[in-house]
Write an enzyme that holds these catalytic residues in place. Structure first.
Site, PDB file in Angstrom:
ATOM      1  N   ARG A 106       0.954  -1.140   0.274  1.00 52.49           N
ATOM      2  CA  ARG A 106       0.057  -0.166   0.226  1.00 52.49           C
ATOM      3  C   ARG A 106       0.884   1.297  -0.008  1.00 52.49           C
ATOM      4  O   ARG A 106       0.593   2.184  -0.552  1.00 52.49           O
ATOM      5  CB  ARG A 106      -0.864  -0.128   1.305  1.00 52.49           C
ATOM      6  N   VAL A 108      -6.263   7.487  -1.859  1.00 51.10           N
ATOM      7  CA  VAL A 108      -6.318   6.114  -1.380  1.00 51.10           C
ATOM      8  C   VAL A 108      -7.512   5.787  -0.467  1.00 51.10           C
ATOM      9  O   VAL A 108      -7.354   6.258   0.879  1.00 51.10           O
ATOM     10  CB  VAL A 108      -5.079   5.814  -1.133  1.00 51.10           C
ATOM     11  N   SER A 109      -8.474   4.909  -0.689  1.00 51.91           N
ATOM     12  CA  SER A 109      -9.495   4.994   0.233  1.00 51.91           C
ATOM     13  C   SER A 109      -9.191   4.170   1.545  1.00 51.91           C
ATOM     14  O   SER A 109      -8.202   3.409   1.383  1.00 51.91           O
ATOM     15  CB  SER A 109     -10.762   4.188  -0.737  1.00 51.91           C
ATOM     16  N   ALA A 110     -10.003   4.301   2.302  1.00 55.76           N
ATOM     17  CA  ALA A 110      -9.819   3.602   3.521  1.00 55.76           C
ATOM     18  C   ALA A 110      -9.714   1.989   3.358  1.00 55.76           C
ATOM     19  O   ALA A 110     -10.550   1.521   2.603  1.00 55.76           O
ATOM     20  CB  ALA A 110     -10.796   3.897   4.771  1.00 55.76           C
ATOM     21  N   GLN A 115     -12.458  -0.599   1.291  1.00 52.30           N
ATOM     22  CA  GLN A 115     -11.968  -1.400   0.073  1.00 52.30           C
ATOM     23  C   GLN A 115     -12.189  -3.034   0.298  1.00 52.30           C
ATOM     24  O   GLN A 115     -12.544  -3.668  -0.696  1.00 52.30           O
ATOM     25  CB  GLN A 115     -10.146  -1.222  -0.123  1.00 52.30           C
TER      26      GLN A 115
END
Ligand SMILES: C[S@@+](CC[C@H](N)C(=O)[O-])C[C@H]1O[C@@H](n2cnc3c(N)ncnc32)[C@H](O)[C@@H]1O
Length: 408
Positions: free
Chosen positions: A39, A73-75, A79
């Site tokens: 990530r 960048v979504s949580a 996701q």
């Protein structure tokens, strides 16, 4: 392994363990994807690793000139949930709407070498960045990044077994169900009168029916599907403002509200209580779709509302004619619990507060212990008879229905 990458690997495993324990990851293939994709490769340089590997924090990657998030960048929790809600499996073809790179890499891990991932973003800078980062992370040949407005069909690609919309939508344009296979799943964060639920939809005859729902919000859609909410500023007796935000149109004759906040408030209590730490997010949704005149409320510092309920509670209310009511809470004698009520200003304050309290009681009787079902009815399909209580919200490309099961 450098110290940094060793720590990142440990945090990645810890994040995956937390998502398993929290129930957001349920399948081994999704677990493996979270243990594999780095990530930290997809966030702006210098982002602290703890923030990168947090369960519930998104990392903003682009803002507009006012500092409003355009891309992130979504949580991790959402996701994971969205991939599980989509029931994504190896060898599938999947469309991701809204790029960033990281989520597309997770999708590539889940579908494996026999699958296909297409990621589309309206913003050329974001699409280029995602393509570049995916290449560096080793996913270049496994994800096709397209720069276009996802309101329309993705030219030359599809159909898709799964579509994951990772940007806040107000509507479902025809292209999304059109591009889905017959038994496809569409997962989309859908805004309904100011409240967002991320919903997994499957085809059901002429409409889409929900199969799973999660509470999560996203940055708003741009392009042809963008939707502007409307706001109205209500001055208080000190000249400070309370902002009322409506889904589409502000109610007529807002001049009737002039000076309303300077009038003596009246409060009505519901007898409905909630314990400390117990979620009541669906009360918010219930009121948003069933209470006439519903609005979101933001209060400027220095207003009575800012000092009171806006500080800690879901700030929303309702306008009716020249009166305005908002959700109120007071401590109960039971330890750390609160009772819901309504406080109102204006000539019909008691009636408007009473209407809000009636809906709080109705939620307590009917909505509180049951998840609502959602439907999307494209233009041309007829909304079938729905159980009571239900709401139907008109959209540009059809209508959304929200219905709660009748109490047995
Ligand atoms: C939350 S970000 C996507 C996050 C990403 N999926 C990830 O890896 O975490 C939302 C993205 O949607 C994009 N977007 C907004 N409106 C769009 C539209 N109409 N079509 C395609 N992309 C859009 C934005 O440019 C933004 O990059």
């Amino acid at each position: 392994m450098t110290d940094g990458s060793g720590r990142a690997a440990r945090l990645r495993d810890e994040l995956t363990d937390k998502l398993l324990a929290g129930g957001q990851i349920v399948s081994p293939v999704v677990e493996q994807a979270f243990r594999t994709v780095r990530r930290e490769m997809f966030v702006p340089p210098g982002t602290a690793l703890d923030a990168v590997y947090s369960v519930d924090h998104s990392v903003v990657t682009k803002t507009d000139e006012h500092g409003v998030g355009l891309s992130s960048v979504s949580a991790a929790y959402i996701q994971a949930r969205m991939i599980e809600m989509a029931d994504l499996r190896p060898d599938m073809t999947v469309l991701e709407i809204g790029s960033g790179g990281y989520n597309a890499a997770l999708l590539a891990e889940v579908v494996g070498p026999g699958g296909q991932v297409v990621s589309i973003d309206i913003d050329a800078e974001i699409a280029d960045r995602a393509r570049d980062l995916l290449g560096r992370a080793g996913y270049g040949g496994r994800v096709t990044v397209v720069q276009a407005d996802a309101e329309h069909h993705v030219p030359g690609l599809g159909p898709f077994d799964r579509t994951l919309v990772t940007v806040g939508a107000w509507d479902i344009p025809p292209a999304w169900p059109d591009q889905l296979t017959a038994d496809g799943v569409l997962v989309v964060p859908l805004r309904m009168n100011g409240i967002t639920r991320t919903i997994a939809f499957r085809r059901h005859g002429d409409h889409l029916a929900s199969s799973d729902v999660e509470v999560a919000g996203f940055v708003p859609m741009q392009g042809a599907g963008a939707h502007a909410e409307r706001a109205f500023l209500l001055p208080d007796r000190r000249g400070k403002h309370v902002r009322l935000q409506f889904d589409s149109d502000v109610p007529e004759a807002t001049d009737l509200l002039d000076g309303v906040l300077a009038t003596e408030p009246v409060s009505v209590w519901s007898g409905v209580t909630v314990g400390n730490g117990i979620s009541f997010a669906d009360l918010h949704l219930w009121l948003a779709v069933l209470l006439p005149g519903f609005c979101q409320v933001t209060a400027e510092a220095g207003t009575d509302l800012a000092a009171g309920f806006c500080k800690t509670w879901f700030p929303f209310g309702a306008v009716h004619g020249g009166s305005f009511a908002y959700l109120a809470v007071r401590r109960t004698t039971e330890s750390a619990g609160v009772e819901f009520g309504a406080t109102a200003h204006g000539p019909h304050g008691r009636a408007v507060a009473g209407a809000l309290v009636e809906q709080i009681r109705a939620w307590d009787r009917t909505g509180r212990h049951h998840e609502p079902a959602f439907g999307f009815w494209p233009t041309g399909s007829g909304v079938s008879r729905l159980p009571d209580p239900s709401a139907v919200l008109k959209k540009r490309h059809g209508a959304v229905s929200i219905s709660w099961p009748q109490p047995s």
